[in-house]
Design an enzyme around this catalytic site. Structure first.
Site, PDB file in Angstrom:
ATOM      1  N   HIS A 124     -35.103 -74.777  11.991  1.00 16.06           N
ATOM      2  CA  HIS A 124     -34.117 -73.696  11.980  1.00 16.06           C
ATOM      3  C   HIS A 124     -33.790 -73.098  13.340  1.00 16.06           C
ATOM      4  O   HIS A 124     -32.879 -72.288  13.445  1.00 16.06           O
ATOM      5  CB  HIS A 124     -34.574 -72.588  11.034  1.00 16.06           C
ATOM      6  CG  HIS A 124     -35.889 -71.955  11.379  1.00 16.06           C
ATOM      7  ND1 HIS A 124     -36.320 -70.783  10.800  1.00 16.06           N
ATOM      8  CD2 HIS A 124     -36.883 -72.319  12.232  1.00 16.06           C
ATOM      9  CE1 HIS A 124     -37.508 -70.468  11.259  1.00 16.06           C
ATOM     10  NE2 HIS A 124     -37.872 -71.374  12.128  1.00 16.06           N
ATOM     11  N   HIS A 125     -34.527 -73.456  14.394  1.00 14.24           N
ATOM     12  CA  HIS A 125     -34.273 -72.857  15.705  1.00 14.24           C
ATOM     13  C   HIS A 125     -33.264 -73.645  16.543  1.00 14.24           C
ATOM     14  O   HIS A 125     -32.728 -73.103  17.519  1.00 14.24           O
ATOM     15  CB  HIS A 125     -35.569 -72.747  16.513  1.00 14.24           C
ATOM     16  CG  HIS A 125     -36.578 -71.809  15.952  1.00 14.24           C
ATOM     17  ND1 HIS A 125     -36.282 -70.507  15.619  1.00 14.24           N
ATOM     18  CD2 HIS A 125     -37.900 -71.984  15.654  1.00 14.24           C
ATOM     19  CE1 HIS A 125     -37.373 -69.921  15.141  1.00 14.24           C
ATOM     20  NE2 HIS A 125     -38.363 -70.792  15.153  1.00 14.24           N
ATOM     21  N   ALA A 126     -33.009 -74.904  16.214  1.00 11.94           N
ATOM     22  CA  ALA A 126     -32.130 -75.722  17.051  1.00 11.94           C
ATOM     23  C   ALA A 126     -30.735 -75.112  17.125  1.00 11.94           C
ATOM     24  O   ALA A 126     -30.156 -74.710  16.121  1.00 11.94           O
ATOM     25  CB  ALA A 126     -32.057 -77.143  16.501  1.00 11.94           C
TER      26      ALA A 126
END
Length: 380
Positions: A124-126
């Protein structure tokens, strides 16, 4: 109709190295435990779809994808840092993880499964042009983009990882058809430094970003109180067609990278609550992924096996012993039960507010920031 798991051995090769927290054993140990408990027998298991670079380009920039394909350190794109080292086959494996979540989404929207999961996903951080927080391609955003392109009117995304779901929020911040909901340790204390209650959506999408920023040390009772005080309300107000969820289990008290104090039982309760909300609001259409989680032996395999049990429609009872053969594989640190034997009762926010409680202050901040945008009464 069986729940579906999208999986292939290739997905377990998402590997930053033996000294990195994002160890592939998280997935392998989960699959072994789920197999030995009979959970996999109750699921339809399919491989990821073929990689579609045009679909990944719907989220990520061409220059970034080309840099990932080269597999060399590149400071501009966050590649080659201690958090995000490059590794052999990085592009191919990351692209397959993304396509596995797309396949889960496609299965649900096509009516082939009411519930589908990719425990290898949840990256979820990309960001569109940057690797961040161990995440190369944002499989969740790629799958949500696929759903929108396929004609889904509204998608809700709920993230229960201890870290803010910043990449998914950023990608859809101005998109009124997507609601992002994240419950996480306060960004005042923890990476990535975003996810404050005041982040509520961009112009034309006000009220579609919901952030519950919880204080360090929040336990089951506080976390479940916050979930119950916010998540059902905002999902019902938004009325999504499909629910997509990320199940990072690094909110556990034994996780080494963060400071929330949930038990496995509290995490399992959140999975059950999200399944029930998907049934209530989305006619059962539920896409789930894994995510963070760095207590590799004690927590992650049990948490995600519980998730897969719920996806299958037959939750694993908490009191179930872990199989001896699995314990032999894991070694002396292997837990003996599928439960932490925790009390997960909590007092509902609707029954009374404690102004001195830091958890209630977090709940109030979220409701104050976003409820008016959704036409809801903050209730205070």
């Amino acid at each position: 109709m069986k729940g579906r798991l999208v999986y292939s051995e290739e997905l377990s090769r998402y590997d930053f190295g033996s000294d990195h927290p994002m160890a592939p054993g998280r997935v392998k140990n989960t699959m072994s435990l789920a197999r030995q408990l009979g959970v996999l027998d109750r699921l339809s298991i399919v491989p990821p779809a073929e990689v579609d670079l045009d679909l990944i380009r719907r989220v990520h920039g061409d220059d970034y994808i080309e840099a990932v394909q080269r597999g060399e350190p590149n400071a501009e794109f966050g590649l080659g840092t201690s958090d995000n080292p490059v590794f052999a086959g990085m592009h191919d494996i990351s692209a397959q993880v993304a396509m596995a979540t797309v396949e889960a989404a496609r299965s649900v929207w096509a009516g082939e499964a009411r519930r589908a999961s990719n425990i290898s996903g949840g990256l979820h951080h990309a960001m569109p042009r940057a690797t961040s927080g161990f995440c190369i391609y944002n499989d969740l955003a790629v799958a949500i983009r696929w759903l929108l392109d396929a004609g889904v009117p509204r998608v809700a995304y709920v993230d229960v990882d201890v870290h803010h779901g910043d990449g998914v929020q950023a990608i859809f911040y101005d998109e009124p058809r997507v609601m992002t909901v994240s419950l996480h340790e306060t960004p005042a204390c923890l990476f990535p430094g975003t996810g404050f209650p005041e982040e509520t959506g961009g112009p034309g999408a006000e009220g579609t970003a919901v952030n519950v920023a919880l204080p360090p040390g929040t336990d089951d009772a506080g976390w479940l109180r916050a979930f119950d005080a916010v998540v059902p309300d905002v999902l019902r107000a938004f009325a999504p067609t499909v629910l997509v969820t990320q199940h990072g289990c690094d909110s556990h008290e034994h996780d080494p990278l963060a400071d929330l104090d949930l038990s496995l039982d509290g995490q399992r309760a959140s999975y059950l609550a999200l399944a029930a909300l998907a049934d209530e609001i989305c006619e059962g259409r539920w896409v789930s992924t894994g995510g963070g989680g760095y207590a590799l032996l004690q927590v992650v395999p049990r948490a995600w096996t519980h998730l897969l049990g719920i996806v299958s429609g037959e939750p694993v009872p908490p009191q179930t012993p872990t199989p001896q053969a699995w314990r032999d594989e894991i070694g002396e640190w292997a837990p003996t039960s599928m439960s932490d034997h925790a009390d997960i009762s909590f007092a509902r926010f609707s029954d009374g507010i404690s102004p001195e409680s830091r958890v209630d202050q977090a709940i109030l901040a979220t409701r104050r920031a976003v409820y008016p945008e959704l036409g809801l009464d903050p209730g205070f």
